[in-house]
Design a protein around this motif. Structure first.
Motif, PDB file in Angstrom:
ATOM      1  N   CYS A   1       0.851  -1.205   0.060  1.00  0.00           N
ATOM      2  CA  CYS A   1      -0.005   0.059  -0.060  1.00  0.00           C
ATOM      3  C   CYS A   1       0.857   1.578   0.057  1.00  0.00           C
ATOM      4  O   CYS A   1       1.504   1.714   0.976  1.00  0.00           O
ATOM      5  N   HIS A   2       0.764   1.862  -1.135  1.00  0.00           N
ATOM      6  CA  HIS A   2       1.782   3.053  -1.198  1.00  0.00           C
ATOM      7  C   HIS A   2       0.971   4.146  -0.586  1.00  0.00           C
ATOM      8  O   HIS A   2       1.442   5.135   0.333  1.00  0.00           O
ATOM      9  N   PHE A   3      -0.411   4.379  -0.630  1.00  0.00           N
ATOM     10  CA  PHE A   3      -1.290   5.233  -0.087  1.00  0.00           C
ATOM     11  C   PHE A   3      -2.809   4.956  -0.561  1.00  0.00           C
ATOM     12  O   PHE A   3      -2.884   4.238  -1.524  1.00  0.00           O
ATOM     13  N   PRO A   4      -3.698   4.934   0.277  1.00  0.00           N
ATOM     14  CA  PRO A   4      -5.328   4.528   0.041  1.00  0.00           C
ATOM     15  C   PRO A   4      -5.569   5.243  -1.163  1.00  0.00           C
ATOM     16  O   PRO A   4      -5.531   6.809  -1.062  1.00  0.00           O
ATOM     17  N   ASP A   5      -5.997   4.670  -2.103  1.00  0.00           N
ATOM     18  CA  ASP A   5      -6.313   5.214  -3.606  1.00  0.00           C
ATOM     19  C   ASP A   5      -7.777   6.387  -3.375  1.00  0.00           C
ATOM     20  O   ASP A   5      -7.552   7.284  -3.767  1.00  0.00           O
TER      21      ASP A   5
ATOM     22  N   MET B   1      -8.447  -8.680   1.658  1.00  0.00           N
ATOM     23  CA  MET B   1      -8.172 -10.129   1.243  1.00  0.00           C
ATOM     24  C   MET B   1      -6.750 -10.594   1.149  1.00  0.00           C
ATOM     25  O   MET B   1      -6.527 -11.687   1.025  1.00  0.00           O
ATOM     26  N   ALA B   2      -5.877  -9.571   1.219  1.00  0.00           N
ATOM     27  CA  ALA B   2      -4.391  -9.988   0.967  1.00  0.00           C
ATOM     28  C   ALA B   2      -3.955 -10.753   2.261  1.00  0.00           C
ATOM     29  O   ALA B   2      -4.455 -10.586   3.372  1.00  0.00           O
ATOM     30  N   ASP B   3      -3.007 -11.507   1.971  1.00  0.00           N
ATOM     31  CA  ASP B   3      -2.572 -12.426   3.017  1.00  0.00           C
ATOM     32  C   ASP B   3      -1.307 -11.710   3.940  1.00  0.00           C
ATOM     33  O   ASP B   3      -1.141 -11.826   5.110  1.00  0.00           O
ATOM     34  N   CYS B   4      -0.714 -10.516   3.186  1.00  0.00           N
ATOM     35  CA  CYS B   4       0.196  -9.809   3.963  1.00  0.00           C
ATOM     36  C   CYS B   4      -0.065  -8.340   3.353  1.00  0.00           C
ATOM     37  O   CYS B   4      -0.130  -8.115   2.202  1.00  0.00           O
ATOM     38  N   ILE B   5       0.074  -7.475   4.350  1.00  0.00           N
ATOM     39  CA  ILE B   5       0.183  -6.005   3.788  1.00  0.00           C
ATOM     40  C   ILE B   5       1.182  -5.389   4.288  1.00  0.00           C
ATOM     41  O   ILE B   5       1.453  -5.228   5.614  1.00  0.00           O
ATOM     42  N   VAL B   6       1.828  -4.487   3.541  1.00  0.00           N
ATOM     43  CA  VAL B   6       2.764  -3.660   3.788  1.00  0.00           C
ATOM     44  C   VAL B   6       2.620  -2.373   3.272  1.00  0.00           C
ATOM     45  O   VAL B   6       2.135  -2.315   2.142  1.00  0.00           O
ATOM     46  N   VAL B   7       3.194  -1.335   4.238  1.00  0.00           N
ATOM     47  CA  VAL B   7       3.049   0.063   3.810  1.00  0.00           C
ATOM     48  C   VAL B   7       4.484   0.757   3.745  1.00  0.00           C
ATOM     49  O   VAL B   7       5.310  -0.086   4.253  1.00  0.00           O
ATOM     50  N   ASN B   8       4.319   1.948   3.113  1.00  0.00           N
ATOM     51  CA  ASN B   8       5.672   2.438   2.844  1.00  0.00           C
ATOM     52  C   ASN B   8       6.340   3.446   3.942  1.00  0.00           C
ATOM     53  O   ASN B   8       7.444   3.825   3.752  1.00  0.00           O
ATOM     54  N   SER B   9       5.665   3.628   4.704  1.00  0.00           N
ATOM     55  CA  SER B   9       6.318   4.658   5.931  1.00  0.00           C
ATOM     56  C   SER B   9       5.157   4.494   7.272  1.00  0.00           C
ATOM     57  O   SER B   9       4.043   3.997   6.970  1.00  0.00           O
ATOM     58  N   ARG B  10       5.640   4.903   8.531  1.00  0.00           N
ATOM     59  CA  ARG B  10       5.182   5.248   9.458  1.00  0.00           C
ATOM     60  C   ARG B  10       3.785   6.244   9.340  1.00  0.00           C
ATOM     61  O   ARG B  10       2.733   5.736   9.691  1.00  0.00           O
ATOM     62  N   PHE B  11       4.022   7.194   8.524  1.00  0.00           N
ATOM     63  CA  PHE B  11       2.937   8.037   8.064  1.00  0.00           C
ATOM     64  C   PHE B  11       1.768   7.234   7.436  1.00  0.00           C
ATOM     65  O   PHE B  11       0.542   7.590   7.757  1.00  0.00           O
ATOM     66  N   THR B  12       2.145   6.429   6.308  1.00  0.00           N
ATOM     67  CA  THR B  12       1.023   5.838   5.746  1.00  0.00           C
ATOM     68  C   THR B  12       0.315   4.725   6.401  1.00  0.00           C
ATOM     69  O   THR B  12      -0.832   4.304   6.345  1.00  0.00           O
TER      70      THR B  12
END
Length: 409
Positions: free
Chosen positions: A131-135, A163-174
């Motif tokens: 997830c770069h940012f919620p669209d 539904m994803a098995d693993c969710i990763v984000v790009n920063s604490r802010f995100t």
């Protein structure tokens, strides 16, 4: 896991449009990182232009498969989100039912609508969503009609992301924005995987800037961002004007700004905003002080970073932003807005300056580089060390590889 240890882990990347933006940079770097860890990787996308891409994607060892480009990316200039969802769903359907490809993990980003489609596969493989940012937070809603149009898309984004098995984000802010936006997913753990960069792309031989910048310029300021209004690019031009008003005539003559950014003629906003910026420069009588570059090559970008006094990074509340990291890696300080991802990537007054999003605030920081010739070198060295310590490609590759292996257990 034992069986996978005896063979190569196969990872498929799904991305809607493989151009030259920050999200695309991360996808390419992630694919290169996993390949360096012995994985087999492919990138599947609905649009790919070999004349408008990152150089790594031209490597035959990093195959890019483009399907569904015949589908529209808008309908009469509208419904971009809906078309992006349909295009990604088509890519997922093609991968599952027509490709015959076998894989172990799917890495997808930006558009989560393809995740339930991937569940239709008989292989039942795991999905990592980056997830770069919620669209839905990137969409403008100026009318009741637009809000009505976005409502089902926003609902679908939240449900399918979960539904994803693993969710990763790009920063604490995100990560914080993710939990506040997707309230039904607040209990889901999201790991933080900071974007990195491919050092090989920045350590090679440099190109000269012949013809790009006038030779008599001592202080070269650089803005790198897509030609999109949300990037607040006029701030860079207005800051140049404010800086010139602070300096004596002799120093003004030696200051120059390069506006370099991703530009796609298929995207109306790119075309319109480029014209708006040119008009702004003309209205301020700065034509001799500003150079515009559309979709510079990787080598041009690296050379500009190496030769620049500092980078002006103008977006507010940017989810992360890879440009500051790239700049610091080549010892180029950064002046950025004091919000979003730059709060995590830049050390204020050590590797650059975090400022209010005003021309006067940026100009004040720019003036420090003009008045103190040592500042660029000192901040540049500190920036290089910060990238090596916090955003190294090895750390990025190792962390991502652990996620992939965990999903194959």
């Amino acid at each position: 896991m034992e069986a996978l240890g005896k063979r190569m882990v196969r990872v498929v990347f799904l991305h809607p449009d493989l151009g030259i933006g920050g999200a695309e940079r991360l996808v390419v770097d992630a694919a290169v990182a996993l390949r360096s860890r012995g994985c087999s990787v492919q990138i599947w996308t609905a649009h790919y232009d070999p004349q408008h891409c990152f150089s790594e994607t031209l490597d035959p060892d990093l195959p890019v498969i483009c399907v569904g480009d015949w589908l529209p990316n808008s309908i009469f200039g509208y419904f971009h989100a809906l078309c992006a969802y349909l295009r990604m769903i088509y890519v997922a359907l093609y991968l599952i039912f027509l490709s015959g490809l076998e894989y172990d993990v799917i890495f997808c980003d930006q558009v989560s609508a393809c995740i339930p489609v991937l569940r239709l596969s008989r292989q039942r493989k795991k999905v990592l969503f980056y997830c770069h940012f919620p669209d839905q937070l990137l969409a403008q809603r100026h009318s009741a009609v637009k809000q009505l149009y976005r409502a089902p898309i926003d609902w679908l984004e939240e449900r399918t992301t979960g539904m994803a098995d693993c969710i990763v984000v790009n920063s604490r802010f995100t990560a914080g924005v993710f939990k506040r936006t997707f309230k039904s997913l607040a209990g889901i753990h999201t790991d933080i995987l900071y974007p990195s960069l491919n050092p090989a792309a920045f350590d090679g031989e440099l190109e000269e800037l012949d013809g790009l910048v006038p030779e008599n310029k001592r202080w070269l300021f650089l803005s790198i961002n897509r030609y999109e209004r949300k990037k607040n690019l006029p701030l860079a031009v207005q800051s140049l004007q404010a800086l010139r008003q602070r300096l004596p005539l002799e120093q003004r003559r030696h200051i120059h700004l390069v506006m370099a950014g991703g530009y796609d003629e298929r995207v109306a906003e790119n075309v319109e905003h480029f014209a708006e910026l040119k008009a702004l420069v003309s209205s301020l009588d700065l034509e001799d002080c500003v150079t515009f570059l559309r979709s510079p090559s990787d080598r041009q970008k690296v050379s500009l970073l190496h030769h620049s006094t500092c980078v002006l990074y103008t977006p507010s509340n940017e989810h992360f932003g890879i440009v500051p990291v790239e700049a610091m890696y080549v010892r180029c300080p950064v002046i950025a807005v004091n919000s979003g991802g730059p709060l995590e990537s830049i050390a204020d007054r050590e590797t650059g300056f975090l400022c209010e999003p005003t021309a006067e605030s940026f100009a004040e920081a720019m003036e420090k580089f003009v008045k103190d010739p040592r500042l660029q070198q000192e901040m540049g060295e500190a920036g290089k060390q910060r990238v090596l310590e916090k955003f190294s490609s090895d750390a990025f590759a190792e962390q991502l590889h652990r996620y992939i292996l965990r999903l194959t257990e």
